[in-house]
Design an enzyme around this catalytic site. Structure first.
Site, short mmCIF file in Angstrom:
data_model
loop_
_atom_site.label_atom_id
_atom_site.label_comp_id
_atom_site.label_asym_id
_atom_site.label_seq_id
_atom_site.Cartn_x
_atom_site.Cartn_y
_atom_site.Cartn_z
N ALA A 160 4.96 -7.97 -15.02
CA ALA A 160 4.42 -6.27 -14.23
C ALA A 160 4.45 -6.98 -13.10
O ALA A 160 3.39 -7.71 -12.51
CB ALA A 160 3.75 -5.47 -14.31
N LYS A 161 5.42 -6.04 -11.71
CA LYS A 161 4.91 -6.43 -10.23
C LYS A 161 3.66 -4.28 -9.73
O LYS A 161 3.95 -3.68 -9.63
CB LYS A 161 6.17 -6.21 -9.91
CG LYS A 161 6.10 -6.24 -7.90
CD LYS A 161 7.53 -6.18 -7.26
CE LYS A 161 7.10 -6.14 -6.30
NZ LYS A 161 7.59 -7.80 -5.71
N THR A 162 3.04 -4.82 -10.39
CA THR A 162 2.03 -3.84 -10.54
C THR A 162 1.34 -3.42 -8.78
O THR A 162 1.24 -4.60 -7.86
CB THR A 162 0.60 -4.00 -11.42
OG1 THR A 162 -0.08 -5.18 -11.21
CG2 THR A 162 0.83 -4.02 -12.89
N TYR A 166 -1.35 -7.11 -5.88
CA TYR A 166 -1.21 -7.92 -4.18
C TYR A 166 -2.61 -7.68 -3.70
O TYR A 166 -2.70 -8.07 -2.55
CB TYR A 166 -0.39 -6.67 -3.63
CG TYR A 166 1.31 -7.33 -3.86
CD1 TYR A 166 1.72 -7.91 -3.24
CD2 TYR A 166 1.21 -6.84 -5.36
CE1 TYR A 166 2.70 -8.65 -4.41
CE2 TYR A 166 2.29 -6.86 -6.04
CZ TYR A 166 3.31 -7.65 -5.64
OH TYR A 166 4.70 -8.94 -5.84
#
Length: 317
Positions: A160-162, A166
């Site tokens: 997942a690009k959560t 970051y």
């Protein structure tokens, strides 16, 4: 530089179009406090037939997959989200642009149980400008192996690009920049190469292209594009496997891929030069060939040799 919140334009929010300067959310928005959310970065390019989005279907699928993995129910279909991204370009009068669809929880409550919260979606687009200097694209980046490891597969959702992921990337990148480098190389919990702070990693050795297998790093869409172009358009063998950092030290070439970064050469890692000493990457290098090929595809300059990639381009209305 004008703050990004003080621009003019339109932002899509849950089906409505809000004036850019009025697109605000509450200070107690749940995602602001706990980081539970996901997003995509999508590129739009101007081409012979006008503006188009690059691989927006794949980006939108990953956005929906990320929301599903986070257990954030979406009320919007993939088709509706794609149409909103297309209209976001035309409403804002953009051709070459960066779009950021984002899913976040609302301000109905606080706490880790995250109960009774609405799932919101917003889409903004702006002119990315010079994301990286033309010099960096031709001579390459200097990177430092980070002491901050990439996520373990049982600690977080690595597919997942959560939003929260970051923080890890920013810690690594800011440490590298303070030390005088351009980028950070991140290892996985077992010490193998994972990715850069927000880009996938490739190396070339004896005509074969290598990239880390997908474990703790993001399954990048630019990564997939480059693998397919190398294999199908250039006939290059690509191996997805575990890679150690010293393999990058002794590679013939190395480069990074990402939606914003596109394809950027890596000329140095931890003070070791990668490849032959040169002011610029050789025009016949695989990195340079892929840069040119990728530029042709993203700009829509598709001759008969690249016709198979037309479905990667979705025109703006």
């Amino acid at each position: 530089m004008t703050p990004i919140c003080e621009r003019d334009g339109w932002i899509w929010h849950n089906g409505d179009w809000l004036p850019w300067r009025e697109a605000k959310t509450h200070l107690l928005t749940h995602t602001l406090h706990y980081g539970m959310g996901c997003f995509e970065g999508v590129r739009a390019y101007d081409g012979p037939c006008g503006a188009h989005l690059f691989r927006v279907a794949e980006h939108t699928r990953r956005l929906r997959d990320s929301a599903h993995a986070l257990d954030m129910p979406l009320a919007w279909t993939a088709e509706q989200l794609i149409d909103a991204q297309r209209e976001c370009l035309s409403r804002n009068g953009l051709t070459n642009a960066y779009l950021k669809p984002t899913v976040y929880f609302g301000a109905e409550g606080m706490g880790l149980r995250a109960q009774g919260l609405t799932t919101n979606v917003m889409i903004a687009a702006w002119d990315l400008g010079g994301y990286i200097s033309s010099e960096a694209a031709s001579i390459g980046l200097r990177a430092l192996t980070s002491s901050w490891a990439r996520h373990h597969v049982n600690i977080s959702l690595c597919r997942a690009k959560t939003n929260g992921h970051y923080v890890n990337s920013m810690l690594a990148l800011n440490t590298a920049i303070k030390a005088g480098f351009d980028e950070a190389l991140m290892l996985d919990p077992e010490g193998y190469v994972a990715e850069a702070s927000a880009a996938n990693v490739f190396l070339v050795r004896d005509g074969v292209m290598h990239t880390p297998e997908i474990t703790s790093c993001l399954q990048g869409i630019t990564r997939d594009s480059v693998i397919r172009l190398a294999r199908d358009a250039l006939g290059i063998e690509v191996q997805e496997r575990r890679i150690t950092r010293d393999e990058l030290y002794t590679a013939d070439e190395a480069f990074l891929t990402g939606t914003a970064a596109e394809i950027l050469p890596l000329r140095e890692l931890d003070g070791r030069r990668i490849g032959a000493p040169s002011r610029e990457i050789a025009k016949d290098s695989l990195t340079a060939r892929l840069q040119r090929l990728y530029r042709r595809v993203t700009s829509g300059e598709l001759g008969d040799d690249l016709g198979a990639y037309r479905d990667w381009l979705t025109p703006a209305p």
